[in-house]
Motif scaffolding. Structure first.
Motif, PDB file in Angstrom:
ATOM      1  N   VAL A   1     -73.076  32.369 -31.534  1.00 11.77           N
ATOM      2  CA  VAL A   1     -71.672  32.515 -31.144  1.00 11.77           C
ATOM      3  C   VAL A   1     -71.368  31.692 -29.895  1.00 11.77           C
ATOM      4  O   VAL A   1     -70.344  31.008 -29.818  1.00 11.77           O
ATOM      5  CB  VAL A   1     -71.317  33.994 -30.926  1.00 11.77           C
ATOM      6  CG1 VAL A   1     -69.974  34.137 -30.211  1.00 11.77           C
ATOM      7  CG2 VAL A   1     -71.266  34.728 -32.260  1.00 11.77           C
ATOM      8  N   GLU A   2     -72.251  31.737 -28.912  1.00  7.34           N
ATOM      9  CA  GLU A   2     -72.005  31.001 -27.669  1.00  7.34           C
ATOM     10  C   GLU A   2     -72.046  29.492 -27.899  1.00  7.34           C
ATOM     11  O   GLU A   2     -71.284  28.742 -27.285  1.00  7.34           O
ATOM     12  CB  GLU A   2     -73.010  31.414 -26.593  1.00  7.34           C
ATOM     13  CG  GLU A   2     -72.829  32.833 -26.092  1.00  7.34           C
ATOM     14  CD  GLU A   2     -71.413  33.118 -25.599  1.00  7.34           C
ATOM     15  OE1 GLU A   2     -70.857  32.271 -24.862  1.00  7.34           O
ATOM     16  OE2 GLU A   2     -70.861  34.175 -25.971  1.00  7.34           O
ATOM     17  N   LEU A   3     -72.920  29.037 -28.786  1.00  7.00           N
ATOM     18  CA  LEU A   3     -72.944  27.604 -29.111  1.00  7.00           C
ATOM     19  C   LEU A   3     -71.624  27.169 -29.748  1.00  7.00           C
ATOM     20  O   LEU A   3     -71.069  26.121 -29.405  1.00  7.00           O
ATOM     21  CB  LEU A   3     -74.109  27.301 -30.056  1.00  7.00           C
ATOM     22  CG  LEU A   3     -75.510  27.241 -29.449  1.00  7.00           C
ATOM     23  CD1 LEU A   3     -76.545  27.012 -30.540  1.00  7.00           C
ATOM     24  CD2 LEU A   3     -75.614  26.153 -28.388  1.00  7.00           C
ATOM     25  N   ILE A   4     -71.121  27.971 -30.676  1.00  6.32           N
ATOM     26  CA  ILE A   4     -69.856  27.638 -31.338  1.00  6.32           C
ATOM     27  C   ILE A   4     -68.712  27.641 -30.327  1.00  6.32           C
ATOM     28  O   ILE A   4     -67.879  26.724 -30.295  1.00  6.32           O
ATOM     29  CB  ILE A   4     -69.568  28.626 -32.486  1.00  6.32           C
ATOM     30  CG1 ILE A   4     -70.594  28.454 -33.605  1.00  6.32           C
ATOM     31  CG2 ILE A   4     -68.155  28.417 -33.036  1.00  6.32           C
ATOM     32  CD1 ILE A   4     -70.535  29.528 -34.672  1.00  6.32           C
ATOM     33  N   LYS A   5     -68.663  28.662 -29.489  1.00  2.28           N
ATOM     34  CA  LYS A   5     -67.603  28.762 -28.483  1.00  2.28           C
ATOM     35  C   LYS A   5     -67.626  27.563 -27.535  1.00  2.28           C
ATOM     36  O   LYS A   5     -66.579  27.013 -27.185  1.00  2.28           O
ATOM     37  CB  LYS A   5     -67.741  30.065 -27.702  1.00  2.28           C
ATOM     38  CG  LYS A   5     -67.309  31.291 -28.486  1.00  2.28           C
ATOM     39  CD  LYS A   5     -67.789  32.578 -27.869  1.00  2.28           C
ATOM     40  CE  LYS A   5     -67.277  32.801 -26.481  1.00  2.28           C
ATOM     41  NZ  LYS A   5     -67.725  34.118 -25.943  1.00  2.28           N
ATOM     42  N   THR A   6     -68.819  27.157 -27.127  1.00  3.37           N
ATOM     43  CA  THR A   6     -68.942  26.017 -26.219  1.00  3.37           C
ATOM     44  C   THR A   6     -68.424  24.741 -26.864  1.00  3.37           C
ATOM     45  O   THR A   6     -67.716  23.939 -26.230  1.00  3.37           O
ATOM     46  CB  THR A   6     -70.417  25.827 -25.803  1.00  3.37           C
ATOM     47  OG1 THR A   6     -70.855  27.003 -25.114  1.00  3.37           O
ATOM     48  CG2 THR A   6     -70.579  24.624 -24.892  1.00  3.37           C
ATOM     49  N   LYS A   7     -68.758  24.551 -28.137  1.00  4.98           N
ATOM     50  CA  LYS A   7     -68.313  23.354 -28.849  1.00  4.98           C
ATOM     51  C   LYS A   7     -66.790  23.303 -28.973  1.00  4.98           C
ATOM     52  O   LYS A   7     -66.158  22.275 -28.729  1.00  4.98           O
ATOM     53  CB  LYS A   7     -68.947  23.318 -30.247  1.00  4.98           C
ATOM     54  CG  LYS A   7     -70.390  22.870 -30.276  1.00  4.98           C
ATOM     55  CD  LYS A   7     -70.490  21.387 -29.972  1.00  4.98           C
ATOM     56  CE  LYS A   7     -71.882  20.870 -30.196  1.00  4.98           C
ATOM     57  NZ  LYS A   7     -71.986  19.422 -29.875  1.00  4.98           N
ATOM     58  N   ILE A   8     -66.201  24.413 -29.372  1.00  4.19           N
ATOM     59  CA  ILE A   8     -64.749  24.448 -29.555  1.00  4.19           C
ATOM     60  C   ILE A   8     -64.037  24.291 -28.211  1.00  4.19           C
ATOM     61  O   ILE A   8     -63.029  23.576 -28.109  1.00  4.19           O
ATOM     62  CB  ILE A   8     -64.314  25.743 -30.260  1.00  4.19           C
ATOM     63  CG1 ILE A   8     -64.945  25.828 -31.645  1.00  4.19           C
ATOM     64  CG2 ILE A   8     -62.788  25.809 -30.377  1.00  4.19           C
ATOM     65  CD1 ILE A   8     -64.734  27.151 -32.345  1.00  4.19           C
ATOM     66  N   ALA A   9     -64.562  24.943 -27.182  1.00  6.64           N
ATOM     67  CA  ALA A   9     -63.963  24.836 -25.851  1.00  6.64           C
ATOM     68  C   ALA A   9     -63.969  23.383 -25.363  1.00  6.64           C
ATOM     69  O   ALA A   9     -63.000  22.924 -24.727  1.00  6.64           O
ATOM     70  CB  ALA A   9     -64.712  25.732 -24.864  1.00  6.64           C
ATOM     71  N   LYS A  10     -65.035  22.667 -25.664  1.00  7.29           N
ATOM     72  CA  LYS A  10     -65.105  21.258 -25.271  1.00  7.29           C
ATOM     73  C   LYS A  10     -64.024  20.443 -25.980  1.00  7.29           C
ATOM     74  O   LYS A  10     -63.376  19.580 -25.369  1.00  7.29           O
ATOM     75  CB  LYS A  10     -66.487  20.692 -25.599  1.00  7.29           C
ATOM     76  CG  LYS A  10     -66.656  19.237 -25.188  1.00  7.29           C
ATOM     77  CD  LYS A  10     -68.033  18.717 -25.548  1.00  7.29           C
ATOM     78  CE  LYS A  10     -68.169  17.241 -25.179  1.00  7.29           C
ATOM     79  NZ  LYS A  10     -69.498  16.691 -25.598  1.00  7.29           N
ATOM     80  N   GLN A  11     -63.809  20.723 -27.264  1.00  5.35           N
ATOM     81  CA  GLN A  11     -62.771  20.016 -28.004  1.00  5.35           C
ATOM     82  C   GLN A  11     -61.391  20.335 -27.458  1.00  5.35           C
ATOM     83  O   GLN A  11     -60.522  19.463 -27.387  1.00  5.35           O
ATOM     84  CB  GLN A  11     -62.861  20.362 -29.495  1.00  5.35           C
ATOM     85  CG  GLN A  11     -64.072  19.748 -30.188  1.00  5.35           C
ATOM     86  CD  GLN A  11     -64.134  20.142 -31.653  1.00  5.35           C
ATOM     87  OE1 GLN A  11     -64.661  21.194 -32.007  1.00  5.35           O
ATOM     88  NE2 GLN A  11     -63.572  19.312 -32.503  1.00  5.35           N
ATOM     89  N   ILE A  12     -61.177  21.585 -27.076  1.00  5.83           N
ATOM     90  CA  ILE A  12     -59.903  21.978 -26.481  1.00  5.83           C
ATOM     91  C   ILE A  12     -59.660  21.199 -25.193  1.00  5.83           C
ATOM     92  O   ILE A  12     -58.560  20.687 -24.952  1.00  5.83           O
ATOM     93  CB  ILE A  12     -59.870  23.494 -26.201  1.00  5.83           C
ATOM     94  CG1 ILE A  12     -59.840  24.274 -27.516  1.00  5.83           C
ATOM     95  CG2 ILE A  12     -58.660  23.871 -25.340  1.00  5.83           C
ATOM     96  CD1 ILE A  12     -60.085  25.765 -27.358  1.00  5.83           C
ATOM     97  N   GLU A  13     -60.690  21.108 -24.368  1.00  8.71           N
ATOM     98  CA  GLU A  13     -60.580  20.416 -23.083  1.00  8.71           C
ATOM     99  C   GLU A  13     -60.212  18.952 -23.263  1.00  8.71           C
ATOM    100  O   GLU A  13     -59.522  18.356 -22.426  1.00  8.71           O
ATOM    101  CB  GLU A  13     -61.907  20.539 -22.326  1.00  8.71           C
ATOM    102  CG  GLU A  13     -61.892  19.953 -20.935  1.00  8.71           C
ATOM    103  CD  GLU A  13     -60.936  20.665 -19.983  1.00  8.71           C
ATOM    104  OE1 GLU A  13     -60.472  20.020 -19.022  1.00  8.71           O
ATOM    105  OE2 GLU A  13     -60.644  21.858 -20.219  1.00  8.71           O
ATOM    106  N   GLU A  14     -60.657  18.364 -24.367  1.00  5.49           N
ATOM    107  CA  GLU A  14     -60.390  16.945 -24.618  1.00  5.49           C
ATOM    108  C   GLU A  14     -58.959  16.681 -25.063  1.00  5.49           C
ATOM    109  O   GLU A  14     -58.504  15.535 -25.060  1.00  5.49           O
ATOM    110  CB  GLU A  14     -61.372  16.422 -25.672  1.00  5.49           C
ATOM    111  CG  GLU A  14     -62.814  16.363 -25.168  1.00  5.49           C
ATOM    112  CD  GLU A  14     -63.809  16.070 -26.273  1.00  5.49           C
ATOM    113  OE1 GLU A  14     -63.391  16.051 -27.466  1.00  5.49           O
ATOM    114  OE2 GLU A  14     -64.998  15.873 -25.964  1.00  5.49           O
TER     115      GLU A  14
END
Length: 291
Positions: A155-168
């Motif tokens: 779950v934390e890996l998925i959240k980190t990935k999506i959060a990075k895309q949001i930041e971009e």
């Protein structure tokens, strides 16, 4: 290592119980341990082996041949399918996602995630791969199919990935402001993060408040900011049972703001939902609504 009954194993792998027993008895393939009362118990390694076997069978390999292969040979055959015309690419990525979670394999997860995004884009990858993988291993519904450590890892890996895309996603082109949150004691944040990303991709301004948010915090934001739309998720049973109160609270808090609820049709089946909110059951419905 976690253990699974044949019912759980069947649900996770998509292999029916009769087939599993046949493989065990005829080929000595995926042979579980037994309890003192003779109940079958499968483990994490068997989950991975079964999922990879299903990929090979879907791509016209025979079980009589697969049963003679070692675990490494099976995995090598599956990996060799990556760049070919694989039947059901979604299933292949689901298998790899589950395998990465069960084995705490960050490198495999990173590779699978990037391949999935490149091939399908975030929306299809989320809907057809991540959600299916999470459902299969029981993460979204907080069952006991896997250890808490494995759940948190994936779950934390998925959240980190999506959060990075949001930041971009920096550009805001539309004037509407959305407030996104999960009510107090609701922690299933991946769907909310994906909603945030979709809104950003469509040019909306988003105030993201995250999970487990008291109503007082929502009130504070609404008093400070000109909010157009309020979006929350109801996934867990306690939050679903309290949906009507949440909707009415938001309506009274800011009557002119539109209210959006994302929930599961299966989990709210038979429940008459409050009509003072737009109820959304899947990601495609959400995309059409905001487009």
């Amino acid at each position: 290592m976690s253990t699974y009954s044949i019912d759980q194993f069947s649900k996770i792998t998509g292999l029916n119980k009769i087939l599993l027993r046949t493989w065990e008895n005829r080929y000595g393939f995926i042979v579980p341990s037994r309890t003192e009362t003779n109940l079958r118990l499968y483990d994490d390694n068997m989950i991975v082996k079964a999922l990879n076997t299903k990929i090979l069978i879907d791509n016209n390999f025979k079980i009589s041949h697969i049963a003679k292969m070692t675990v490494n040979q099976i995995m090598s055959m599956v990996n060799a399918l990556k760049n070919e015309n694989v039947v059901n690419q979604h299933d292949l990525l689901i298998t790899k996602t589950i395998e990465s979670g069960l084995n705490f394999d960050k490198e495999l997860f990173e590779e699978t995630y990037e391949n999935g995004i490149d091939k399908f884009g975030i929306v299809e990858f989320y809907e057809k791969v991540l959600i299916q993988a999470l459902n299969k291993i029981g993460i979204l519904w907080l069952t006991n199919y896997i250890a808490a450590s494995q759940e948190h890892f994936i779950v934390e890996l998925i959240k980190t990935k999506i959060a990075k895309q949001i930041e971009e996603q920096k550009t805001v082109t539309k004037s509407d402001t959305w407030v996104l949150f999960l009510p107090e004691n609701e922690f299933h944040e991946i769907g909310l993060l994906v909603s945030h990303l979709i809104l950003k991709l469509n040019g909306y301004n988003v105030i993201y408040l995250g999970a487990n948010l008291p109503f007082s915090s929502v009130k504070h934001v609404v008093e400070k900011v000109d909010v157009d739309k309020l979006l929350f998720f109801a996934v867990s049973n306690p939050i679903i049972s309290n949906i009507d109160y949440t909707i009415e609270y938001l309506k009274n808090l800011k009557p002119e703001a539109q209210r959006f609820l994302i929930t599961s049709k299966n989990r709210t089946k038979g429940k008459e939902l409050n009509k003072n909110a737009n109820v959304i059951y899947d990601i495609q419905q959400f995309i059409k609504l905001i487009a």
